[in-house]
Design a protein around this motif. Structure first.
Motif, PDB file in Angstrom:
ATOM      1  N   LEU A  28       2.747   8.915  -1.253  1.00 18.18           N
ATOM      2  CA  LEU A  28       1.649   9.426  -0.431  1.00 18.18           C
ATOM      3  C   LEU A  28       0.284   9.053  -1.024  1.00 18.18           C
ATOM      4  N   ARG A  29       0.189   9.099  -2.345  1.00 16.49           N
ATOM      5  CA  ARG A  29      -1.079   8.705  -2.980  1.00 16.49           C
ATOM      6  C   ARG A  29      -1.358   7.228  -2.744  1.00 16.49           C
ATOM      7  N   ALA A  30      -0.342   6.393  -2.869  1.00 22.04           N
ATOM      8  CA  ALA A  30      -0.515   4.956  -2.633  1.00 22.04           C
ATOM      9  C   ALA A  30      -0.899   4.706  -1.170  1.00 22.04           C
ATOM     10  N   ALA A  31      -0.247   5.410  -0.243  1.00 25.96           N
ATOM     11  CA  ALA A  31      -0.555   5.255   1.182  1.00 25.96           C
ATOM     12  C   ALA A  31      -1.992   5.705   1.465  1.00 25.96           C
ATOM     13  N   VAL A  66      -8.889   2.115   1.777  1.00 28.88           N
ATOM     14  CA  VAL A  66      -9.389   0.740   1.643  1.00 28.88           C
ATOM     15  C   VAL A  66      -9.389   0.042   3.002  1.00 28.88           C
ATOM     16  N   SER A  67      -8.328   0.253   3.789  1.00 31.37           N
ATOM     17  CA  SER A  67      -8.257  -0.359   5.120  1.00 31.37           C
ATOM     18  C   SER A  67      -9.387   0.151   6.014  1.00 31.37           C
ATOM     19  N   GLY A  68      -9.689   1.432   5.912  1.00 28.80           N
ATOM     20  CA  GLY A  68     -10.774   2.001   6.706  1.00 28.80           C
ATOM     21  C   GLY A  68     -12.118   1.393   6.355  1.00 28.80           C
ATOM     22  N   VAL A  69     -12.375   1.234   5.072  1.00 30.08           N
ATOM     23  CA  VAL A  69     -13.645   0.639   4.632  1.00 30.08           C
ATOM     24  C   VAL A  69     -13.727  -0.811   5.095  1.00 30.08           C
ATOM     25  N   ILE A  70     -12.642  -1.558   4.926  1.00 25.83           N
ATOM     26  CA  ILE A  70     -12.636  -2.963   5.365  1.00 25.83           C
ATOM     27  C   ILE A  70     -12.827  -3.039   6.877  1.00 25.83           C
TER      28      ILE A  70
END
Length: 56
Positions: free
Chosen positions: A19-22, A28-32
């Motif tokens: 869950l932490r990795a997800a 990161v995906s949101g920022v990108i």
């Protein structure tokens, strides 16, 4: 110097690790995604003459 200078490592479950990795990947995906979207909006060449526009 003490042998136990570092605090003991907290054990976490495999589920918490996943869950932490997800969560990190989602952040990161949101920022990108935000950077790509803002770049797309700001570089909207065909509508540049009409000012700031939001994509449909």
């Amino acid at each position: 110097m003490s042998q136990n200078a570092l605090p003991p490592v907290k054990e976490i479950s495999l589920l918490e690790l996943v869950l932490r990795a997800a969560g990190r990947i989602a952040a990161v995906s949101g920022v990108i995604g935000l950077v790509v979207w803002l770049t797309w909006v700001m570089l909207d060449v065909k509508n540049m003459q009409s000012g700031f526009t939001l994509p449909y």
